[in-house]
Scaffold this motif. Structure first.
Motif, mmCIF file in Angstrom:
data_model
loop_
_atom_site.group_PDB
_atom_site.id
_atom_site.type_symbol
_atom_site.label_atom_id
_atom_site.label_comp_id
_atom_site.label_asym_id
_atom_site.label_seq_id
_atom_site.Cartn_x
_atom_site.Cartn_y
_atom_site.Cartn_z
ATOM 1 N N LYS A 240 43.021 44.581 43.912
ATOM 2 C CA LYS A 240 41.749 45.471 44.058
ATOM 3 C C LYS A 240 40.696 45.455 42.884
ATOM 4 O O LYS A 240 39.555 45.455 43.115
ATOM 5 C CB LYS A 240 42.239 47.085 44.305
ATOM 6 C CG LYS A 240 43.012 47.492 45.310
ATOM 7 C CD LYS A 240 43.068 48.881 45.617
ATOM 8 C CE LYS A 240 43.695 49.112 47.100
ATOM 9 N NZ LYS A 240 44.499 50.420 46.947
ATOM 10 N N TYR A 242 40.364 42.893 41.039
ATOM 11 C CA TYR A 242 39.693 41.553 41.042
ATOM 12 C C TYR A 242 38.386 41.555 41.973
ATOM 13 O O TYR A 242 37.413 41.099 41.820
ATOM 14 C CB TYR A 242 40.537 40.334 41.229
ATOM 15 C CG TYR A 242 41.111 39.899 40.069
ATOM 16 C CD1 TYR A 242 40.441 39.232 39.099
ATOM 17 C CD2 TYR A 242 42.597 39.765 39.618
ATOM 18 C CE1 TYR A 242 40.889 38.924 37.893
ATOM 19 C CE2 TYR A 242 43.224 39.405 38.450
ATOM 20 C CZ TYR A 242 42.245 38.708 37.541
ATOM 21 O OH TYR A 242 42.796 38.119 36.462
ATOM 22 N N LYS A 243 38.982 42.227 43.160
ATOM 23 C CA LYS A 243 37.892 42.070 44.282
ATOM 24 C C LYS A 243 36.708 43.148 43.907
ATOM 25 O O LYS A 243 35.622 42.779 44.227
ATOM 26 C CB LYS A 243 38.350 42.792 45.529
ATOM 27 C CG LYS A 243 37.757 42.440 46.920
ATOM 28 C CD LYS A 243 38.559 42.477 48.063
ATOM 29 C CE LYS A 243 37.824 42.051 49.238
ATOM 30 N NZ LYS A 243 38.319 42.059 50.659
ATOM 31 N N SER A 244 36.857 44.217 43.182
ATOM 32 C CA SER A 244 35.740 45.148 43.302
ATOM 33 C C SER A 244 34.959 44.787 41.845
ATOM 34 O O SER A 244 33.865 45.010 41.783
ATOM 35 C CB SER A 244 36.535 46.444 42.968
ATOM 36 O OG SER A 244 37.109 46.633 41.849
ATOM 37 N N PRO A 289 31.325 40.404 46.415
ATOM 38 C CA PRO A 289 32.547 39.715 46.267
ATOM 39 C C PRO A 289 32.443 38.210 47.167
ATOM 40 O O PRO A 289 32.055 38.184 48.247
ATOM 41 C CB PRO A 289 33.684 40.477 46.709
ATOM 42 C CG PRO A 289 33.006 41.854 46.768
ATOM 43 C CD PRO A 289 31.635 41.688 47.052
ATOM 44 N N ALA A 291 34.801 34.416 47.901
ATOM 45 C CA ALA A 291 36.013 34.018 47.803
ATOM 46 C C ALA A 291 36.125 32.659 48.291
ATOM 47 O O ALA A 291 35.376 31.881 48.802
ATOM 48 C CB ALA A 291 36.905 34.965 48.722
ATOM 49 N N CYS A 295 42.073 33.207 50.390
ATOM 50 C CA CYS A 295 41.767 33.932 49.499
ATOM 51 C C CYS A 295 41.354 35.432 49.766
ATOM 52 O O CYS A 295 40.433 35.577 50.324
ATOM 53 C CB CYS A 295 41.157 33.822 48.182
ATOM 54 S SG CYS A 295 41.100 34.845 46.861
ATOM 55 N N MET A 297 41.525 37.850 47.355
ATOM 56 C CA MET A 297 41.397 38.624 46.234
ATOM 57 C C MET A 297 39.874 38.496 45.663
ATOM 58 O O MET A 297 39.465 39.438 45.356
ATOM 59 C CB MET A 297 42.052 37.612 44.978
ATOM 60 C CG MET A 297 42.291 38.252 43.577
ATOM 61 S SD MET A 297 43.639 38.878 43.105
ATOM 62 C CE MET A 297 44.927 37.570 43.342
ATOM 63 N N ALA A 298 39.228 37.320 46.150
ATOM 64 C CA ALA A 298 37.644 37.375 46.164
ATOM 65 C C ALA A 298 37.193 37.807 44.657
ATOM 66 O O ALA A 298 36.255 38.474 44.503
ATOM 67 C CB ALA A 298 37.046 38.217 47.209
ATOM 68 N N CYS A 299 37.571 37.070 43.700
ATOM 69 C CA CYS A 299 37.093 37.285 42.394
ATOM 70 C C CYS A 299 35.708 36.790 41.896
ATOM 71 O O CYS A 299 35.241 37.371 41.177
ATOM 72 C CB CYS A 299 38.090 36.635 41.278
ATOM 73 S SG CYS A 299 37.841 34.775 40.978
#
Ligand code: SF4
Length: 588
Positions: A240, A242-244, A289, A291, A295, A297-299
């Motif tokens: 969460k 990494y994504k946010s 985000p 990705a 993925c 995670m979408a960092c």
């Protein structure tokens, strides 16, 4: 063997020839693919002691047995060579969409040797490679190059599933020692000068397209692995975060830990950190985000600058490491300005970590009267100008383009230059995170944060940052597991989601190989020792595994310090556990 194509493509640019060779299963059994296979090839094919810019230096592109599968975090490729920045082993990885295109050509690795007389673009496909003239593309920035070569050479033929390109910018053409290979506009194989080797070969771009797929040992089990992981990760706080927030979230965490490199490594925290934090980025810019394929995670941060003189600038980034390098080291307290400097580096094709370090080093050189050049902390325009001079090798830029070791010697500043083996560290100061000192000292490619990502256990409380005894044992456990990640090639940010057991299940499902922790750890150790032998062959000395003086001095405002004897104790333990002697040489 399942999971592998069993073939490599060898390209000779000098003769404009290629050959497709097969790879025996015993090589995959011993080293797996990705980093394992590529390191084996580099050791076998590179002439010992060769200049990194010599045509015979291999430039190896590799994917792994999970690339283009349904496995989460699998859309990555690696590049392996002898580094023009360090003179030692080089590895660098990138994500984006292009790994699936590389993989669709049906090779476990693509080895490029030789040197073209004229700028060249290669089209790689399952039947081999086509050589194209690239005179009119030479000189273009990375974005223009990518658009041009895909439009010109990327016609997907019947059956081709994917197309993608990797490119260099003007910095790579001009042999700036820390040039990157870029793809998907903003994704870079960023460290150790892999783009410089491409430039030395007069190779502007490779375009990949094909229709091949790897045959997996147990397709259903692979799908189950992916499904189970997605459901386990649903509520994972790391995912969460990494994504946010993306990697910029590390600004706050590392600054609070007093490990945020500031004012060219003289402080561990930055009083204006809030202006360059993840919150600043998300509040001031339009950020979504972003990705890689496969993925959740979408960092990545797809950022559009909304205000000020760079309004409208769009990029994926800036990542934490770029923020620390320009924000912390050069004291640039504006997230928009850091995005601007990031964009210059991306277009010219330069590593932002090294670039930021060199700009801050130049600021120190100017302040100490070692050079007659106007630049100071926080002066973003002077930093931007310097970056362009480096890419063009103009004036002072020509000195910096040769790297930190050269500049330090030229300006008589070896006592303050921060690097290991010629590579500048990432944004984790080892005075506050001592395990990072061991990481920077022992990493095969220089001061690297990614081989063990040991900032993670130290920042999360898994082990005290100040603990010395016993640290190498946990360090090796992380390093070995992430070496196996790199044989697959799997994204680092999935490290908490693939503990040893899950990794073993995954490898068994893909290849059918016995993948208990012991077997995998022994493969990882074999790879570490193989690379150690490569570096020793290239002249590695015990002093190359040591840290710069700066890390043994206190910060100006806090008492954090790393003592020489602490590093020596960690090193001793590390060598012993690796089965190496007190000089770091393998004993068997
Ligand atoms: S976590 Fe980031 S780098 Fe890794 S695969 Fe996802 S988007 Fe790509």
């Amino acid at each position: 063997m399942h999971g592998f194509y069993g073939r490599i493509l060898r390209i000779d640019l000098s003769k404009k020839e290629f050959v497709i060779e097969s790879v025996n299963d015993d090589i995959f059994e011993k080293y797996l693919g990705g980093k394992g296979l590529a390191s084996h090839l580099l050791y076998q094919l590179n002439p010992a002691g060769i200049d990194p810019l010599d045509p015979a230096n291999c430039l190896i592109f590799a994917t792994g047995p999970i690339t283009a599968s349904s496995i989460w975090g699998s859309s990555r490729y690696g590049v392996f060579t002898k580094s023009p920045q360090t003179g030692f082993y080089s590895e660098s990885y990138s994500g984006g969409k292009v790994p699936e295109a590389i993989d669709s050509t049906g090779y476990d690795a693509i080895v490029v040797q030789g040197q073209s007389e004229q700028p060249t673009v290669l089209s790689v496909h399952p039947e081999g490679v086509d050589f194209h003239e690239g005179d009119d593309i030479w000189g273009m920035d990375t974005f223009e190059t990518e658009d041009t070569v895909i439009e010109r050479f990327g016609n997907i033929g019947p059956g081709s599933r994917r197309v993608g390109a990797v490119v260099i910018g003007p910095a790579g053409e001009n042999l700036v020692r820390f040039s990157v290979i870029e793809n998907d506009y903003w994704r870079s194989a960023g460290r150790t000068g892999v783009g410089t080797v491409m430039g030395a070969k007069k190779l502007k771009a490779l375009v990949f397209q094909g229709d091949r797929r790897r045959e997996l040992y147990d397709e259903q089990a692979v799908k189950d692995c992916a499904r189970n992981l997605a459901s386990e990760a649903k509520d994972n706080p790391g995912v969460k975060a990494y994504k946010s927030m993306g990697t910029p979230m590390m600004v706050k965490i590392v600054n609070e830990a007093n490990a945020f490199p500031t004012r060219y490594w003289s402080e561990g925290s930055y009083d204006r950190w809030e202006k360059i934090s993840a919150d600043a980025l998300h509040q001031r810019c339009n950020v979504k985000p972003h990705a890689c394929p496969k993925c959740f995670m979408a960092c990545g941060r797809m950022t559009t600058v909304l205000q000020g003189r760079h309004a409208g600038l769009k990029l994926v980034g800036p990542e934490y490491e770029t923020i620390y390098a320009f924000g912390g080291l050069c004291l640039i307290d504006s997230i928009e300005e850091i995005a601007y400097l990031n964009d210059i580096c991306d277009r010219q094709g330069m590593d932002t970590i090294t670039a930021g370090n060199l700009c801050a080093f130049t600021i120190e050189a100017a302040r100490r009267g070692k050079i007659d050049y106007v630049i100071d902390y926080g002066d973003v325009d002077a930093v931007a100008t310097l970056l362009k001079k480096i890419a063009r090798r103009e004036g002072i830029g020509d000195i910096l383009a040769r790297g930190i070791k050269f500049a330090a010697k030229e300006w008589d500043l070896g006592n303050i230059a921060v690097h290991v083996k010629g590579l500048e560290p990432a944004g984790y100061d080892p005075r506050a995170l001592k395990g990072m000192g061991l990481a920077y000292a022992t990493s095969d490619r220089g001061a690297c944060h990614l081989r063990a990502t040991f900032y993670k256990p130290e920042l999360s409380g898994m082990i005290s940052p100040d603990q010395i005894e016993g640290k190498a044992k946990l360090f090796i456990d992380f390093e070995d597991r992430l070496t196996i990640f790199d044989t697959l090639i799997l994204c680092r940010f999935y490290r908490d989601l693939y503990p040893w057991e899950a990794l073993g299940d995954l490898i068994h499902a893909v290849t059918g190989l016995d993948s208990q922790k012991d077997a995998l750890q022994s493969k990882a150790a074999n790879i570490s020792t193989l690379i150690r032998r490569f570096n020793l062959r290239e002249g590695l000395k015990p002093e190359d595994d040591r840290l710069p003086n700066t890390f043994y001095k206190k910060f100006q405002r806090t008492d954090h310090i790393l003592r020489r004897e602490e590093l020596e104790a960690m090193l001793k333990e590390y060598y012993l556990l690796r089965g190496w002697d007190e000089n770091g040489e393998p004993t068997s």
